[in-house]
Write a protein that holds these residues in place. Structure first.
Motif, PDB file in Angstrom:
ATOM      1  N   SER A 102     -22.108  22.954  12.193  1.00 14.12           N
ATOM      2  CA  SER A 102     -21.836  23.126  11.312  1.00 14.12           C
ATOM      3  C   SER A 102     -22.164  21.216  11.398  1.00 14.12           C
ATOM      4  O   SER A 102     -22.058  21.058  11.509  1.00 14.12           O
ATOM      5  N   ILE A 103     -23.701  20.915  10.326  1.00 10.97           N
ATOM      6  CA  ILE A 103     -24.061  19.751  10.140  1.00 10.97           C
ATOM      7  C   ILE A 103     -22.503  18.713   9.011  1.00 10.97           C
ATOM      8  O   ILE A 103     -22.676  19.052   8.012  1.00 10.97           O
ATOM      9  N   ILE A 104     -22.448  17.950   9.067  1.00 14.29           N
ATOM     10  CA  ILE A 104     -21.403  17.591   8.528  1.00 14.29           C
ATOM     11  C   ILE A 104     -22.003  16.374   7.973  1.00 14.29           C
ATOM     12  O   ILE A 104     -21.295  15.883   6.400  1.00 14.29           O
ATOM     13  N   ALA A 105     -22.371  15.268   8.341  1.00 17.14           N
ATOM     14  CA  ALA A 105     -23.167  14.236   7.827  1.00 17.14           C
ATOM     15  C   ALA A 105     -24.556  13.375   8.255  1.00 17.14           C
ATOM     16  O   ALA A 105     -24.605  14.262   9.674  1.00 17.14           O
ATOM     17  N   SER A 106     -26.067  13.011   7.791  1.00 15.66           N
ATOM     18  CA  SER A 106     -26.820  12.531   8.627  1.00 15.66           C
ATOM     19  C   SER A 106     -27.044  11.266   7.939  1.00 15.66           C
ATOM     20  O   SER A 106     -27.475  11.878   6.259  1.00 15.66           O
ATOM     21  N   ASP A 130     -23.511  24.739   6.818  1.00 12.43           N
ATOM     22  CA  ASP A 130     -23.058  25.865   8.348  1.00 12.43           C
ATOM     23  C   ASP A 130     -24.674  26.549   8.652  1.00 12.43           C
ATOM     24  O   ASP A 130     -24.155  27.227   8.606  1.00 12.43           O
ATOM     25  N   ILE A 131     -24.842  25.939   9.327  1.00 10.41           N
ATOM     26  CA  ILE A 131     -26.242  26.076  10.104  1.00 10.41           C
ATOM     27  C   ILE A 131     -26.134  27.125  10.586  1.00 10.41           C
ATOM     28  O   ILE A 131     -26.858  27.780  10.530  1.00 10.41           O
ATOM     29  N   LYS A 132     -25.040  26.744  11.628  1.00 14.92           N
ATOM     30  CA  LYS A 132     -25.493  28.045  12.469  1.00 14.92           C
ATOM     31  C   LYS A 132     -24.688  29.232  12.436  1.00 14.92           C
ATOM     32  O   LYS A 132     -25.802  30.666  12.366  1.00 14.92           O
ATOM     33  N   ASN A 133     -24.186  29.525  11.638  1.00 13.82           N
ATOM     34  CA  ASN A 133     -23.351  30.661  10.712  1.00 13.82           C
ATOM     35  C   ASN A 133     -24.478  31.442   9.694  1.00 13.82           C
ATOM     36  O   ASN A 133     -25.118  32.747   9.734  1.00 13.82           O
ATOM     37  N   ILE A 187     -26.424  23.842  18.072  1.00 15.19           N
ATOM     38  CA  ILE A 187     -27.229  22.299  17.452  1.00 15.19           C
ATOM     39  C   ILE A 187     -25.402  22.029  17.655  1.00 15.19           C
ATOM     40  O   ILE A 187     -24.726  22.058  17.691  1.00 15.19           O
ATOM     41  N   GLN A 188     -25.989  19.909  18.045  1.00 17.55           N
ATOM     42  CA  GLN A 188     -25.412  19.161  18.738  1.00 17.55           C
ATOM     43  C   GLN A 188     -26.162  17.845  18.388  1.00 17.55           C
ATOM     44  O   GLN A 188     -27.372  17.935  18.500  1.00 17.55           O
TER      45      GLN A 188
END
Length: 136
Positions: free
Chosen positions: A64-68, A77-80, A92-93
């Motif tokens: 999941s992307i927390i912040a950018s 929740d891009i993976k799911n 994603i990392q």
């Protein structure tokens, strides 16, 4: 097919592989465009994609992307999301964690630091052979 992406604050860069052979590559502006929206365009162009690997300029935790601070986040929740809607395995990392792992592997070192200055600033650290996580 496998799609490899460097998702930065200025550009989305990608390479597309089929059986370990690069068949396409590209670079597009990421300014004001969410990674999810952009990925959907790439998947429409190449519907055979089964795996996506992303080095992302921001905080990432468990797919999941927390912040950018420098990018539009349209799907947290891009993976799911891509597993459920497209049956695509997505990894994603944080981009600097990816970079420092590559440097540690290349130099066969258990202690490496990578600093990035560009659209933003980032730091990746491998200490004792393990990535130090910055999130929480």
């Amino acid at each position: 097919m496998k799609l490899c992406i460097d998702a930065g604050g200025t550009y989305f860069r990608y390479e597309l592989f089929a059986s370990d052979k690069k068949i396409a590559q590209g670079c597009e502006s990421s300014i004001g465009i969410g990674i999810g929206f952009w990925l959907k365009k790439i998947i429409q162009k190449y519907p055979e994609i089964k795996v996506i690997s992303i080095g992302f300029a921001g905080q990432v935790h468990n797919g999941s992307i927390i912040a950018s601070p420098n990018m539009t986040i349209d799907i947290k929740d891009i993976k799911n999301y891509f597993k459920k809607n497209f049956d695509i395995a997505l990894f994603i990392q944080n981009d600097l964690e990816c970079a420092v792992l590559a440097e540690a592997s290349y130099h066969n070192s258990k202690d490496v630091c990578a600093l990035y200055l560009g659209s933003g600033m980032g730091l990746g650290v491998v200490s004792g052979g393990r990535v130090l996580k910055g999130y929480s």
